[in-house]
Design a protein around this motif. Structure first.
Motif, short mmCIF file in Angstrom:
data_model
loop_
_atom_site.label_atom_id
_atom_site.label_comp_id
_atom_site.label_asym_id
_atom_site.label_seq_id
_atom_site.Cartn_x
_atom_site.Cartn_y
_atom_site.Cartn_z
N CYS A 42 0.83 -1.22 0.00
CA CYS A 42 0.00 0.00 0.00
C CYS A 42 0.86 1.26 0.00
O CYS A 42 0.56 2.23 -0.69
CB CYS A 42 -0.93 0.01 1.21
SG CYS A 42 -2.27 -1.16 1.15
N ASN A 45 2.40 1.61 -3.46
CA ASN A 45 1.40 2.02 -4.44
C ASN A 45 0.85 3.42 -4.19
O ASN A 45 0.09 3.94 -5.00
CB ASN A 45 0.22 1.04 -4.45
CG ASN A 45 0.58 -0.28 -5.07
OD1 ASN A 45 1.56 -0.39 -5.79
ND2 ASN A 45 -0.22 -1.29 -4.78
N GLU A 47 -1.22 4.38 -1.72
CA GLU A 47 -2.61 4.36 -1.27
C GLU A 47 -2.78 5.27 -0.07
O GLU A 47 -1.81 5.68 0.57
CB GLU A 47 -3.04 2.93 -0.95
CG GLU A 47 -3.06 2.04 -2.19
CD GLU A 47 -3.52 0.63 -1.90
OE1 GLU A 47 -4.30 0.44 -0.95
OE2 GLU A 47 -3.11 -0.27 -2.62
N SER A 51 -6.20 3.00 4.23
CA SER A 51 -5.90 1.65 3.75
C SER A 51 -4.68 1.08 4.46
O SER A 51 -4.67 -0.08 4.87
CB SER A 51 -5.66 1.67 2.25
OG SER A 51 -5.36 0.40 1.77
N GLY A 98 -8.97 0.39 -0.32
CA GLY A 98 -7.70 0.27 -1.00
C GLY A 98 -7.76 0.27 -2.51
O GLY A 98 -6.77 0.03 -3.17
N GLY A 99 -8.92 0.51 -3.09
CA GLY A 99 -9.00 0.60 -4.54
C GLY A 99 -9.32 -0.70 -5.24
O GLY A 99 -9.02 -0.85 -6.43
N GLY A 103 -5.43 -2.60 -5.49
CA GLY A 103 -4.73 -2.51 -4.21
C GLY A 103 -4.08 -3.83 -3.84
O GLY A 103 -3.81 -4.69 -4.67
#
Length: 123
Positions: A42, A45, A47, A51, A98-99, A103
């Motif tokens: 996370c 990425n 995020e 998350s 988290g998408g 994610g």
């Protein structure tokens, strides 16, 4: 270091323990590892903090359930709490925050479904 690993193995993965108890402990240890790996994913990425926090919290909840179950011996209660709290509430929350599939969440769903089948007995 090696002494600590043997102590953990004897406490949580001993052959004296029932199969479901050992499975629960493996689940908890795997869950803790996956939560912290997902936290790093996370962060990489980019995020949001919610998350990241949810992943960290899930890891500590897994540790807490493993610790409580080993101290109290109330594994059946911890099975139910794991299934309800982590698999049915926390995982979907992390998934949407988290998408989704972009994610770190897809690994959790496989983990949740497979171990739920092994932890439950009867209907």
């Amino acid at each position: 270091m090696l002494k600590a690993i043997f102590r953990i193995r004897d406490k949580f993965l001993s052959n004296r323990l029932d199969f479901r108890v050992r499975l629960f402990n493996v689940l908890a240890m795997g869950g803790i590892s996956i939560c912290f790996i997902s936290t790093i994913t996370c962060i990489v990425n980019g995020e949001n903090i919610l998350s990241i926090g949810a992943n960290i919290l899930a890891g500590f909840v897994a540790y807490g359930l493993m610790w409580y179950a080993s101290k109290s011996g109330r594994y059946r209660l911890c099975y139910i709490l794991t299934i309800i709290i982590i698999f049915l509430l926390v995982f979907p929350f992390i998934f949407f925050v988290g998408g989704g599939y972009n994610g770190a969440m897809p690994s959790f769903f496989i983990f949740g479904v497979v171990f739920t089948v092994f932890m439950l007995e009867g209907r």
